[in-house]
Structure formats: structure tokens, C-alpha cells
Design an enzyme around this catalytic site. Sequence first.
Site, mmCIF file in Angstrom:
data_model
loop_
_atom_site.group_PDB
_atom_site.id
_atom_site.type_symbol
_atom_site.label_atom_id
_atom_site.label_comp_id
_atom_site.label_asym_id
_atom_site.label_seq_id
_atom_site.Cartn_x
_atom_site.Cartn_y
_atom_site.Cartn_z
ATOM 1 N N LYS A 56 0.818 -1.192 0.000
ATOM 2 C CA LYS A 56 0.000 0.000 0.000
ATOM 3 C C LYS A 56 0.865 1.260 0.000
ATOM 4 O O LYS A 56 0.401 2.349 -0.305
ATOM 5 C CB LYS A 56 -0.882 0.030 1.268
ATOM 6 C CG LYS A 56 -1.796 -1.150 1.423
ATOM 7 C CD LYS A 56 -2.494 -1.087 2.806
ATOM 8 C CE LYS A 56 -3.068 -2.420 3.149
ATOM 9 N NZ LYS A 56 -3.532 -2.447 4.562
ATOM 10 N N GLY A 57 2.129 1.108 0.379
ATOM 11 C CA GLY A 57 2.973 2.268 0.696
ATOM 12 C C GLY A 57 3.094 3.302 -0.395
ATOM 13 O O GLY A 57 3.252 4.484 -0.116
ATOM 14 N N GLU A 112 7.799 2.806 -6.130
ATOM 15 C CA GLU A 112 7.959 2.250 -4.780
ATOM 16 C C GLU A 112 8.044 3.374 -3.746
ATOM 17 O O GLU A 112 8.519 4.460 -4.042
ATOM 18 C CB GLU A 112 9.243 1.412 -4.715
ATOM 19 C CG GLU A 112 9.009 -0.089 -4.809
ATOM 20 C CD GLU A 112 8.496 -0.718 -3.499
ATOM 21 O OE1 GLU A 112 7.806 -0.024 -2.704
ATOM 22 O OE2 GLU A 112 8.791 -1.889 -3.277
ATOM 23 N N ASP A 113 7.592 3.077 -2.533
ATOM 24 C CA ASP A 113 7.685 4.051 -1.447
ATOM 25 C C ASP A 113 9.125 4.164 -0.955
ATOM 26 O O ASP A 113 9.696 5.231 -0.907
ATOM 27 C CB ASP A 113 6.736 3.701 -0.292
ATOM 28 C CG ASP A 113 6.873 2.264 0.212
ATOM 29 O OD1 ASP A 113 7.656 1.467 -0.354
ATOM 30 O OD2 ASP A 113 6.180 1.929 1.196
ATOM 31 N N ASP A 116 14.574 -0.263 1.029
ATOM 32 C CA ASP A 116 15.300 -0.434 2.291
ATOM 33 C C ASP A 116 16.512 -1.314 2.004
ATOM 34 O O ASP A 116 17.550 -0.815 1.585
ATOM 35 C CB ASP A 116 14.334 -1.015 3.323
ATOM 36 C CG ASP A 116 14.913 -1.069 4.726
ATOM 37 O OD1 ASP A 116 15.894 -0.362 4.992
ATOM 38 O OD2 ASP A 116 14.382 -1.814 5.561
ATOM 39 N N PHE A 165 13.220 4.277 11.215
ATOM 40 C CA PHE A 165 11.947 3.813 10.676
ATOM 41 C C PHE A 165 11.072 5.028 10.397
ATOM 42 O O PHE A 165 10.891 5.887 11.247
ATOM 43 C CB PHE A 165 11.247 2.833 11.624
ATOM 44 C CG PHE A 165 10.259 1.981 10.879
ATOM 45 C CD1 PHE A 165 10.695 0.899 10.122
ATOM 46 C CD2 PHE A 165 8.911 2.286 10.898
ATOM 47 C CE1 PHE A 165 9.787 0.131 9.391
ATOM 48 C CE2 PHE A 165 8.001 1.522 10.175
ATOM 49 C CZ PHE A 165 8.442 0.442 9.422
ATOM 50 N N ASP A 172 3.784 3.333 6.691
ATOM 51 C CA ASP A 172 3.085 3.035 7.950
ATOM 52 C C ASP A 172 3.982 2.323 8.943
ATOM 53 O O ASP A 172 5.021 1.765 8.601
ATOM 54 C CB ASP A 172 1.910 2.099 7.672
ATOM 55 C CG ASP A 172 2.383 0.676 7.384
ATOM 56 O OD1 ASP A 172 3.211 0.512 6.455
ATOM 57 O OD2 ASP A 172 1.974 -0.262 8.099
ATOM 58 N N ARG A 178 -0.261 6.525 7.676
ATOM 59 C CA ARG A 178 -0.119 6.628 6.211
ATOM 60 C C ARG A 178 -0.624 7.967 5.683
ATOM 61 O O ARG A 178 -0.192 8.430 4.635
ATOM 62 C CB ARG A 178 -0.911 5.517 5.512
ATOM 63 C CG ARG A 178 -0.334 4.120 5.699
ATOM 64 C CD ARG A 178 -0.999 3.173 4.694
ATOM 65 N NE ARG A 178 -0.838 1.771 5.034
ATOM 66 C CZ ARG A 178 0.204 1.013 4.697
ATOM 67 N NH1 ARG A 178 1.223 1.544 4.036
ATOM 68 N NH2 ARG A 178 0.253 -0.255 5.025
HETATM 69 P P1 IMP Z 1 13.230 -4.008 1.394
HETATM 70 O O1 IMP Z 1 12.840 -5.295 0.705
HETATM 71 O O2 IMP Z 1 14.149 -4.261 2.558
HETATM 72 O O3 IMP Z 1 13.808 -2.994 0.438
HETATM 73 O O4 IMP Z 1 11.907 -3.441 2.053
HETATM 74 C C1 IMP Z 1 11.085 -2.581 1.360
HETATM 75 C C2 IMP Z 1 9.727 -2.455 2.028
HETATM 76 O O5 IMP Z 1 9.817 -2.465 3.463
HETATM 77 C C3 IMP Z 1 9.114 -1.120 1.678
HETATM 78 O O6 IMP Z 1 8.403 -1.173 0.462
HETATM 79 C C4 IMP Z 1 8.229 -0.837 2.860
HETATM 80 O O7 IMP Z 1 6.976 -1.463 2.689
HETATM 81 C C5 IMP Z 1 8.948 -1.487 4.007
HETATM 82 N N1 IMP Z 1 9.752 -0.498 4.756
HETATM 83 C C6 IMP Z 1 11.103 -0.433 4.838
HETATM 84 N N2 IMP Z 1 11.516 0.590 5.608
HETATM 85 C C7 IMP Z 1 10.380 1.209 6.034
HETATM 86 C C8 IMP Z 1 10.141 2.370 6.871
HETATM 87 O O8 IMP Z 1 11.051 3.055 7.375
HETATM 88 N N3 IMP Z 1 8.830 2.690 7.085
HETATM 89 C C9 IMP Z 1 7.796 1.974 6.541
HETATM 90 N N4 IMP Z 1 7.972 0.899 5.737
HETATM 91 C C10 IMP Z 1 9.250 0.516 5.494
HETATM 92 MG MG MG Z 2 6.370 -1.255 0.198
#
Ligand code: IMP
Ligand code: MG
Length: 196
Positions: A56-57, A112-113, A116, A165, A172, A178
Site C-alpha cells: 500500500k505504501g 515504490e515508497d 530499504d 523507521f 506506515d 499513512r
Molecule cells: P526491502 O525489501 O528491505 O527494500 O523493504 C522494502 C519495504 O519495506 C518497503 O516497500 C516498505 O513497505 C517497508 N519499509 C522499509 N523501511 C520502512 C520504513 O522506514 N517505514 C515503513 N515501511 C518501510
Molecule cells: Mg512497500
Amino acid sequence: MASDLSAAPDPLTVGRYTAASVLVSAADLQARVQALGEEITADYAGREPLLVGVLKGAFMFMSDLARAIDLSVEFDFMAVSSYGHSTRSSGVVRIVKDLDLDLADRDVILVEDIIDSGLTLNYLRRNLLARNPASLEVCALLVRENHKVDESILRYEGYRVPSDFLVGYGLDVDEKFRNLPDIRVVEVAVEEDSAA
Ligand code: IMP
Ligand code: MG
């Protein structure tokens, strides 16, 4: 009957979570998203990009980004959930809602939001490339300074962010915050009865 204002939900403190210091203000976000839209408009002139949002991000970012693109665009969405801990990506991703549209020969922009670790992005890129789009680029609002993806795949990005975070503007913690118009760092209160 008088309403009890003290019982009204606080938009900035929910349970143990407080959306504290502002990392990116609403005005800065709007300006940055507008600039990304203009970049995409120039890069895709004469084409009709298909924006693929990751729910949803990314919903709020994609909504503003799309309005900043001065071209005909189409939308699709997918929802994924990563196995394992809720705030730590395992890289093993399950598609909860797949796309409705066919990507073959389309100019796809994955929206993408936040990138990470980048494990989710790596999975999604492989998955979407297997559907034979004409092109696939990534547009991420936020990218961690210590992400583990190949820099060359990050075509459009809003901000590099530290490892705190973050919530707001679609992001969220436990589904909260959100709807904040800015991006904030979350503070988690230590339970009073927890062992010292
Ligand atoms: P990755 O696979 O480690 O890159 O994780 C990406 C996903 O983790 C993002 O699309 C978010 O949904 C979630 N995420 C990572 N960091 C945060 C944060 O600081 N706040 C909220 N969601 C996060
Ligand atoms: Mg996401």
C-alpha cells in the site's frame, strides 16, 4: 451529550508509536515529486508509460507523481507481502494481488515508497522483466543510504534517507500514519512494566 475530546485519536501518537521529528516536510515532498514528474515527462515524451505501484505504501506518492506527469499514463497496482518479520524484509516475496494489465511491450515504471535493503525491489524487477515489457525503470520516493541494490537500476529517486523507521505519505507502522502529509521518524515508547 458533550463529546469527550480526550478520547479522540491523536494523529501523531498512536499507542506506543509517536510520529516525531519531520524528516521531509509536505512542501519539500510536493516540490520533489513535481520535479520527478517533469523528469519523467521529458524522458517519456511520445510514449505512454504504465505506472505500476506497489501497495500500500506507494499509493500517495503515485497519486501525486501521476498528476505531475504531463503525458497519457496508465496505472496498475500490485500488492506483495514479504515473509518473516514485519519491519525487516526477508527477500522472499509473495504476490498478494497481481497486476491486471499485460506488460508486454509496455514502458513500465515501477513506483515504490522506499527501498530499504532492496530485496523486495530485486524480486519485483525479476518478476516484471519476465513479462517482457519494452522497458522497465524504477521510481522510488525514498532510498536508504545503505541499500544493497545495483545503483544503476535506481532511475528516479526522491531522497536518500538514513536507517530510522519512517512513516507518513503512504508509509506506515502497524498500518498507522499513512495519511500524514510529510515523512516523519517514528519513536517507540518503552513499555513501563518492561524489565530494565
Ligand atoms: P526491502 O525489501 O528491505 O527494500 O523493504 C522494502 C519495504 O519495506 C518497503 O516497500 C516498505 O513497505 C517497508 N519499509 C522499509 N523501511 C520502512 C520504513 O522506514 N517505514 C515503513 N515501511 C518501510
Ligand atoms: Mg512497500
